[in-house]
Scaffold this motif. Sequence first.
Motif, PDB file in Angstrom:
ATOM      1  N   PHE A 119      32.424   3.352 -53.824  1.00  0.00           N
ATOM      2  CA  PHE A 119      31.333   3.023 -52.918  1.00  0.00           C
ATOM      3  C   PHE A 119      31.872   2.431 -51.621  1.00  0.00           C
ATOM      4  O   PHE A 119      32.942   1.825 -51.604  1.00  0.00           O
ATOM      5  CB  PHE A 119      30.400   1.978 -53.553  1.00  0.00           C
ATOM      6  N   TYR A 129      30.222  -0.193 -48.598  1.00  0.00           N
ATOM      7  CA  TYR A 129      29.137  -1.041 -48.134  1.00  0.00           C
ATOM      8  C   TYR A 129      29.514  -1.597 -46.768  1.00  0.00           C
ATOM      9  O   TYR A 129      30.688  -1.787 -46.459  1.00  0.00           O
ATOM     10  CB  TYR A 129      28.891  -2.203 -49.104  1.00  0.00           C
ATOM     11  N   GLN A 149      28.560  -4.821 -43.927  1.00  0.00           N
ATOM     12  CA  GLN A 149      27.915  -6.126 -43.741  1.00  0.00           C
ATOM     13  C   GLN A 149      27.898  -6.471 -42.271  1.00  0.00           C
ATOM     14  O   GLN A 149      28.953  -6.641 -41.651  1.00  0.00           O
ATOM     15  CB  GLN A 149      28.643  -7.208 -44.539  1.00  0.00           C
ATOM     16  N   LEU A 188      25.064  -7.241 -47.779  1.00  0.00           N
ATOM     17  CA  LEU A 188      25.718  -5.945 -47.714  1.00  0.00           C
ATOM     18  C   LEU A 188      24.694  -4.823 -47.807  1.00  0.00           C
ATOM     19  O   LEU A 188      23.687  -4.931 -48.496  1.00  0.00           O
ATOM     20  CB  LEU A 188      26.724  -5.794 -48.864  1.00  0.00           C
ATOM     21  N   PHE A 193      24.319  -0.621 -48.567  1.00  0.00           N
ATOM     22  CA  PHE A 193      24.945   0.549 -49.170  1.00  0.00           C
ATOM     23  C   PHE A 193      25.095   1.661 -48.133  1.00  0.00           C
ATOM     24  O   PHE A 193      24.148   1.982 -47.418  1.00  0.00           O
ATOM     25  CB  PHE A 193      24.063   1.017 -50.327  1.00  0.00           C
ATOM     26  N   LEU A 223      31.712  -5.681 -40.944  1.00  0.00           N
ATOM     27  CA  LEU A 223      32.666  -5.836 -42.038  1.00  0.00           C
ATOM     28  C   LEU A 223      32.365  -4.760 -43.085  1.00  0.00           C
ATOM     29  O   LEU A 223      31.216  -4.613 -43.499  1.00  0.00           O
ATOM     30  CB  LEU A 223      32.516  -7.238 -42.631  1.00  0.00           C
ATOM     31  N   PHE A 260      33.234  -2.911 -46.814  1.00  0.00           N
ATOM     32  CA  PHE A 260      33.787  -3.157 -48.133  1.00  0.00           C
ATOM     33  C   PHE A 260      33.804  -1.869 -48.947  1.00  0.00           C
ATOM     34  O   PHE A 260      32.800  -1.156 -49.031  1.00  0.00           O
ATOM     35  CB  PHE A 260      32.943  -4.185 -48.897  1.00  0.00           C
ATOM     36  N   LEU A 268      34.020 -10.051 -52.338  1.00  0.00           N
ATOM     37  CA  LEU A 268      32.961 -10.623 -53.146  1.00  0.00           C
ATOM     38  C   LEU A 268      33.448 -10.744 -54.585  1.00  0.00           C
ATOM     39  O   LEU A 268      34.015  -9.801 -55.122  1.00  0.00           O
ATOM     40  CB  LEU A 268      31.704  -9.738 -53.104  1.00  0.00           C
ATOM     41  N   PHE A 324      25.519 -14.309 -52.698  1.00  0.00           N
ATOM     42  CA  PHE A 324      24.659 -13.133 -52.589  1.00  0.00           C
ATOM     43  C   PHE A 324      24.145 -12.727 -53.958  1.00  0.00           C
ATOM     44  O   PHE A 324      24.894 -12.672 -54.936  1.00  0.00           O
ATOM     45  CB  PHE A 324      25.416 -11.953 -51.976  1.00  0.00           C
ATOM     46  N   GLY A 340      23.412   2.501 -56.107  1.00  0.00           N
ATOM     47  CA  GLY A 340      23.608   1.534 -55.038  1.00  0.00           C
ATOM     48  C   GLY A 340      22.999   0.184 -55.380  1.00  0.00           C
ATOM     49  O   GLY A 340      22.065   0.089 -56.165  1.00  0.00           O
ATOM     50  N   TYR A 341      23.569  -0.828 -54.830  1.00  0.00           N
ATOM     51  CA  TYR A 341      23.043  -2.179 -54.976  1.00  0.00           C
ATOM     52  C   TYR A 341      22.205  -2.520 -53.750  1.00  0.00           C
ATOM     53  O   TYR A 341      22.538  -2.132 -52.631  1.00  0.00           O
ATOM     54  CB  TYR A 341      24.173  -3.201 -55.032  1.00  0.00           C
ATOM     55  N   PHE A 359      21.225  -5.857 -51.710  1.00  0.00           N
ATOM     56  CA  PHE A 359      21.638  -7.253 -51.584  1.00  0.00           C
ATOM     57  C   PHE A 359      20.583  -8.077 -50.877  1.00  0.00           C
ATOM     58  O   PHE A 359      19.892  -7.588 -49.975  1.00  0.00           O
ATOM     59  CB  PHE A 359      22.941  -7.344 -50.779  1.00  0.00           C
ATOM     60  N   GLY A 360      20.507  -9.359 -51.266  1.00  0.00           N
ATOM     61  CA  GLY A 360      19.752 -10.313 -50.480  1.00  0.00           C
ATOM     62  C   GLY A 360      20.541 -10.712 -49.244  1.00  0.00           C
ATOM     63  O   GLY A 360      21.696 -10.310 -49.061  1.00  0.00           O
TER      64      GLY A 360
END
Lengths: 113, 114
Positions: free
Chosen positions: A34, A36, A38, A44, A46, A88, A90, B43, B90, B102-103, B105-106
């Motif tokens: 994956f 991601y 930010q 983050l 997707f 950023l 990831f 993370l 997070f 997919g995640y 996120f807050g």
Amino acid sequence: AQSVAQPEDQVNVAEGNPLTVKCTYSVSGNPYLFWYVQYPNRGLQFLLKYITGDNLVKGSYGFEAEFNKSQTSFHLKKPSALVSDSALYFCATRRGGRRALTFGSGTRLQVQP
Amino acid sequence: NAGVTQTPKFQVLKTGQSMTLQCAQDMNHEYMSWYRQDPGMGLRLIHYSVGAGITDQGEVPNGYNVSRSTTEDFPLRLLSAAPSQTSVYFCASSPHETGAYGYTFGSGTRLTVV
């Protein structure tokens, strides 16, 4: 253990030039990979994923990534960088046991006007 | 808007104090997790849950507790805050534990322990 590595802390590129953010992986079995992004003071988001199928994966905001099994890499690319791409980034993969993602240390992309 | 809501956004604690970071999602996601973000370390997973009533430890669980009494909520409790817990936290949710979809996120909680 499943892991990803991002060898560059920062990548600088001029607006309009192609960009590459590097990621290598160490995964047993079929990898789930994956990317991601930010933005400052945000969570983050997707971008894209590779599960199986075509080695070139297209994602959000014009980004794409190439899965290379022989080089164990999953580099993020974009043909023409925008200043607004500065953020950023990831790389991530599944943890062992599948029940979470493990993230790389992140690469800061700076796109200069 | 649908998504993951974290509260508070900022918090300063004194060493030894306890507090709860709240996380709620309205997408009916079974999977939820907590990460902490520290400079240069990416993370790191603290705890995760694959459904109501089911939780498990991640990479860095010491000093943190979680519970999952409902699908929507996944609070993170700091039992006795330490300066080493200064970080950005997070919460993330996903329809499936593999993260294949997919995640989400807050926006994070920035915690400082003095």
